[in-house]
Design an enzyme around this catalytic site. Structure first.
Site, mmCIF file in Angstrom:
data_model
loop_
_atom_site.group_PDB
_atom_site.id
_atom_site.type_symbol
_atom_site.label_atom_id
_atom_site.label_comp_id
_atom_site.label_asym_id
_atom_site.label_seq_id
_atom_site.Cartn_x
_atom_site.Cartn_y
_atom_site.Cartn_z
ATOM 1 N N THR A 39 18.502 -67.415 -3.218
ATOM 2 C CA THR A 39 19.905 -67.256 -3.632
ATOM 3 C C THR A 39 20.701 -66.506 -2.569
ATOM 4 O OG1 THR A 39 19.129 -65.331 -4.852
ATOM 5 C CG2 THR A 39 19.579 -67.306 -6.147
ATOM 6 N N GLY A 124 3.636 -61.450 8.224
ATOM 7 C CA GLY A 124 3.722 -62.883 7.926
ATOM 8 C C GLY A 124 3.324 -63.236 6.507
ATOM 9 N N SER A 130 9.223 -58.116 9.379
ATOM 10 C CA SER A 130 10.223 -58.259 10.448
ATOM 11 C C SER A 130 11.449 -57.393 10.169
ATOM 12 C CB SER A 130 10.621 -59.724 10.644
ATOM 13 O OG SER A 130 11.093 -60.290 9.449
ATOM 14 N N GLU A 162 17.842 -61.029 14.010
ATOM 15 C CA GLU A 162 16.806 -62.001 13.612
ATOM 16 C C GLU A 162 17.347 -63.438 13.683
ATOM 17 O OE1 GLU A 162 14.177 -60.578 10.696
ATOM 18 O OE2 GLU A 162 13.255 -62.518 10.332
ATOM 19 N N ASP A 174 16.625 -58.946 2.870
ATOM 20 C CA ASP A 174 15.511 -58.136 3.376
ATOM 21 C C ASP A 174 16.018 -56.890 4.092
ATOM 22 O OD1 ASP A 174 14.321 -60.433 2.571
ATOM 23 O OD2 ASP A 174 13.533 -61.009 4.537
ATOM 24 N N TYR A 223 12.641 -74.366 5.162
ATOM 25 C CA TYR A 223 13.669 -73.395 4.772
ATOM 26 C C TYR A 223 15.050 -73.890 5.210
ATOM 27 C CZ TYR A 223 15.966 -68.745 4.690
ATOM 28 O OH TYR A 223 16.806 -67.687 4.460
HETATM 29 P P1 ADP Z 1 7.258 -61.394 7.619
HETATM 30 O O1 ADP Z 1 8.608 -60.806 7.864
HETATM 31 O O2 ADP Z 1 7.189 -62.235 6.400
HETATM 32 O O3 ADP Z 1 6.162 -60.368 7.630
HETATM 33 P P2 ADP Z 1 7.865 -62.739 10.092
HETATM 34 O O4 ADP Z 1 7.223 -63.885 10.768
HETATM 35 O O5 ADP Z 1 9.300 -62.851 9.714
HETATM 36 O O6 ADP Z 1 6.952 -62.387 8.825
HETATM 37 O O7 ADP Z 1 7.747 -61.432 10.996
HETATM 38 C C1 ADP Z 1 6.518 -61.065 11.549
HETATM 39 C C2 ADP Z 1 6.719 -60.649 13.004
HETATM 40 O O8 ADP Z 1 7.383 -59.370 13.049
HETATM 41 C C3 ADP Z 1 5.406 -60.425 13.711
HETATM 42 O O9 ADP Z 1 4.899 -61.642 14.255
HETATM 43 C C4 ADP Z 1 5.820 -59.449 14.809
HETATM 44 O O10 ADP Z 1 6.470 -60.116 15.878
HETATM 45 C C5 ADP Z 1 6.828 -58.574 14.090
HETATM 46 N N1 ADP Z 1 6.115 -57.427 13.467
HETATM 47 C C6 ADP Z 1 5.890 -57.232 12.153
HETATM 48 N N2 ADP Z 1 5.153 -56.116 11.943
HETATM 49 C C7 ADP Z 1 4.896 -55.599 13.160
HETATM 50 C C8 ADP Z 1 4.162 -54.459 13.635
HETATM 51 N N3 ADP Z 1 3.534 -53.637 12.787
HETATM 52 N N4 ADP Z 1 4.135 -54.228 14.965
HETATM 53 C C9 ADP Z 1 4.771 -55.057 15.826
HETATM 54 N N5 ADP Z 1 5.458 -56.150 15.439
HETATM 55 C C10 ADP Z 1 5.532 -56.435 14.138
HETATM 56 MG MG MG Z 2 10.380 -61.946 8.184
#
Ligand code: ADP
Ligand code: MG
Length: 386
Positions: A39, A124, A130, A162, A174, A223
């Site tokens: 939403t 992820g 993120s 982002e 988020d 998405y």
């Molecule tokens: P989500 O937000 O659902 O966890 P995303 O693919 O949007 O998944 O974001 C994940 C990305 O954010 C990772 O691949 C990395 O690049 C970055 N990230 C997340 N947590 C960390 C961390 N603890 N240290 C460094 N980078 C991170």
């Molecule tokens: Mg994310």
């Protein structure tokens, strides 16, 4: 994932790496959305909460215009100069560059620092590690630059980083909740006005995250496809977002609309109503009603929006059957990742045990469960208390 708290890990690693204590400690949480899925980019309503899992950075100012950031989770170092053009690459460093680029473009003054970063937000899994990273970086630049902290401005900058730098077309939810969630509360957010209201989560329940241990494939393209289907349905009504279309208008136009777009729009419009209903039910302590709305949300996401998966359906079913469960639903973008359940506090141990067992037997996969407490958004901590 390392089980020592990331707060302690970053503090100790900073001292080992630099031979002195950091000047500051900052953190920003991941999030889970109780209800209101898909939403946010329709300018509608959402009800997320900030998790007690976060990304932490221990840092000290530098006199040079440079950020030197060591990631403990990736065991890598980023070095970015604030006075030189940035190059786009891939990976975790892009979030840092994106925050620099958009903060600069927004007129904020950036100063150099060195830091160590680590987190315990699963990466992820749809819990927005993120956004946690973006807001932790925002806090780091803020504390070094002595900015007056404006959570909504920083949420917008993080979302733009982002969208425009990393290339993920996410909505604002988020970042808003990671920036300004409140302990013990969910955040009722109107994604059009960005007006946020805290809604207490009753002490009698726990929010449980159910990780299916499956990761979404092709999620970005699916998405974006959902987003354009929603935009196209909105255009039919002469508006830009489905927030401005009522269920009555939609029903009257059913025969003229593409059947797929009709179902996509029906999910968004009914989901907005469910969020409003859920806020009322939570406030009045009507937990059965909250649970029923969560179940309806899952069905709508599964059948009308078609973003669930076999594993998500299965883990939600396991939750419904377990002791003390008011309701459960998939959460996040979908196609894998996590579901969320609302569970009576008196049954929490039996609930966790039964869901893990039931899910392992029926899916032949091990799920992961996190019992979480709604927490504060991005924060700065005094190093003396560490
Ligand atoms: P989500 O937000 O659902 O966890 P995303 O693919 O949007 O998944 O974001 C994940 C990305 O954010 C990772 O691949 C990395 O690049 C970055 N990230 C997340 N947590 C960390 C961390 N603890 N240290 C460094 N980078 C991170
Ligand atoms: Mg994310």
């Amino acid at each position: 994932m390392n089980h020592t708290s990331p707060r302690i890990r970053v503090f100790q690693a900073f001292k080992e790496l630099h031979g002195h204590s950091p000047e500051h400690l900052v953190c920003a949480p991941g999030r889970v959305n109780l209800i209101g899925e898909h939403t946010d980019y329709n300018d509608g309503y959402v009800l997320p909460l900030a998790l007690d899992r976060a990304i932490w950075i221990a840092l000290s100012s530098l006199s040079e215009p440079e950020v030197r950031l060591h990631s403990l989770d990736f065991d890598q170092e980023a070095s970015v100069f604030l006075d030189q053009p940035l190059m786009k690459e891939e990976g975790w460093k892009e979030y840092l560059k994106g925050m620099i680029e958009i903060s600069n473009a927004s007129g904020l003054e950036l100063f150099g620092w060195k830091g160590v970063m680590a987190g315990d937000v699963p990466i992820g899994a749809g819990l927005s590690s993120s956004a946690a990273m973006e807001l932790a970086l925002g806090r780091a630049f803020g504390v070094v630059g002595n900015w007056k902290w404006n959570p909504t401005q920083m949420a917008r900058i993080s979302q733009r980083a982002e969208n425009e730098w990393v290339g993920m077309n996410c909505g604002i939810m988020d970042q808003m909740v990671s920036a300004s969630g409140r302990k013990g509360h969910a955040m009722f957010l109107d994604c059009q006005s960005l007006e946020a209201t805290d809604v207490p989560v009753p002490d009698a329940v726990r929010v449980v995250i159910l990780d299916t241990n499956t990761r979404r494939g092709l999620v970005d393209s699916a998405y974006n496809e959902r987003r354009s289907q929603c935009e196209s349905a909105a255009r039919y009504f002469g508006v830009t977002v489905l927030r401005d279309v009522s269920m009555e208008q939609l029903n009257q136009s059913e025969a003229m609309l593409d059947p797929l777009e009709f179902r996509r729009a029906r999910h968004v419009i009914t989901e907005n109503c469910r969020v409003l209903d859920c806020v009322k039910a939570l406030r009045s302590g009507n937990l059965d009603r909250v649970g029923k709305l969560m179940k309806e949300s899952h069905i709508s996401l599964r059948d009308d929006f078609e973003v669930s998966s076999e594993a998500l359906d299965l883990i939600a079913e396991c939750a419904y059957k377990a002791p003390g469960c008011y309701g459960a639903r998939m959460t996040g973008a979908g196609f894998g990742g996590c579901a969320v359940a609302l569970v009576d506090v008196s049954c929490i141990e039996e609930f966790v045990e039964q869901v893990l067992k039931d899910y392992a037997e029926t899916s032949e996969r091990n799920g992961l469960l996190y019992v979480c407490s709604p927490s504060d958004g991005a924060s700065v901590f005094s190093v003396e208390n560490c």
